[in-house]
Design an enzyme around this catalytic site. Structure first.
Site, PDB file in Angstrom:
ATOM      1  N   CYS A  56       0.801  -1.232   0.000  1.00 39.87           N
ATOM      2  CA  CYS A  56       0.000   0.000   0.000  1.00 39.87           C
ATOM      3  C   CYS A  56       0.830   1.278   0.000  1.00 39.87           C
ATOM      4  O   CYS A  56       0.267   2.360  -0.121  1.00 39.87           O
ATOM      5  CB  CYS A  56      -0.939   0.001   1.202  1.00 39.87           C
ATOM      6  SG  CYS A  56      -2.279  -1.208   1.048  1.00 39.87           S
ATOM      7  N   GLU A  82       0.311  -2.624   5.949  1.00 38.72           N
ATOM      8  CA  GLU A  82      -0.713  -3.017   4.988  1.00 38.72           C
ATOM      9  C   GLU A  82      -2.083  -2.795   5.634  1.00 38.72           C
ATOM     10  O   GLU A  82      -2.210  -2.833   6.868  1.00 38.72           O
ATOM     11  CB  GLU A  82      -0.570  -4.479   4.578  1.00 38.72           C
ATOM     12  CG  GLU A  82       0.674  -4.793   3.757  1.00 38.72           C
ATOM     13  CD  GLU A  82       0.709  -4.136   2.391  1.00 38.72           C
ATOM     14  OE1 GLU A  82      -0.242  -3.397   2.062  1.00 38.72           O
ATOM     15  OE2 GLU A  82       1.681  -4.355   1.656  1.00 38.72           O
TER      16      GLU A  82
END
Length: 238
Positions: free
Chosen positions: A2, A113
């Site tokens: 991410c 994440e």
């Protein structure tokens, strides 16, 4: 991935950990919320520009996260080049030249994440080595020359499918290079590095939920990697 990680170790620690021979002597502040376009440490091997030099020297440099290909018209493309997929990194025009000769290691204490929850929110998790060691994320670096003849060095993180132990949090994870493969990964003489693209395992990694404040790049500090006190979930990987 991410696009957030933590890198809080001091320069002298990284110099020792990665057996660096040449130091840029540029110190970065501890960063518990590294985000795209920020400056980060990168370990690379390059032949010095000194006359007669032929041997690549392992060095620590400060680069910007978000790779800008040499042919790019402006550096803004870098914000979309923070990750390179292991499946296509050798063929993609933006990455293939760097993959051939400009591979690097990006030191990290761990990465974040986000996992979807039942109420449609996303809960951030901090994933890091259980033994407190440093992660060596597989990266590429590139040089870009501005119209004003200024050079900037940028990087990207190579990602792969996450194993089941991590896949329930997010389906991707950074490719990690084990210590015994550091020299080969960094060696610019290894122009066919396809055999080095070995997906990392999640062995030795632990994860726990952390404060959603990490989602705002303006937030920083060690508190961002502290487990949520009321979650009751300190290690979902085991």
């Amino acid at each position: 991935m991410c696009g957030r990680y933590a890198s809080a170790r001091k320069r002298h620690e990284l110099l020792e950990e990665f057996e660096v021979e040449l130091d840029s002597e540029e110190e970065l502040a501890p960063d518990y919320n590294v985000a795209p376009t920020k400056n980060v440490y990168a370990v690379m091997s390059r032949v010095p520009k000194e006359e007669g030099a032929t041997r690549p020297i392992r060095q620590l440099r400060v680069v910007r996260w978000g790779l800008v290909p040499s042919w790019a018209k402006d550096p803004s493309i870098g914000s979309r080049m923070i990750n390179a997929r292991i499946e296509t990194v050798a063929e993609k025009p933006a990455f293939r030249k760097a993959f051939a000769t400009r591979r690097c290691l990006l030191p990290a204490d761990g990465y974040y994440e986000w996992m979807p929850t039942d109420d449609k929110r996303k809960q951030p998790y901090f994933i890091h080595p259980e033994d407190g060691g440093v992660l060596a994320m597989a990266g590429l670096y590139e040089f870009w020359k501005s119209p004003e003849d200024e050079w900037i060095c940028t990087c990207t993180v190579i990602t792969q499918d996450a194993e089941d132990r991590l896949g329930h949090i997010h389906d991707r994870m950074p490719m990690l290079i084990p210590r015994e493969k550091w020299a080969e990964w960094l060696d610019p003489a290894v122009s066919d590095a396809s055999e080095l693209l070995v997906p990392a395992t999640s062995a030795g990694l632990v994860a726990y939920p952390v404060d959603p404040a990490v989602g705002n790049v303006r937030n920083n500090g060690e508190r961002l990697i502290s487990p949520l006190q009321d979650s009751g979930d300190t290690n979902p990987l085991f």
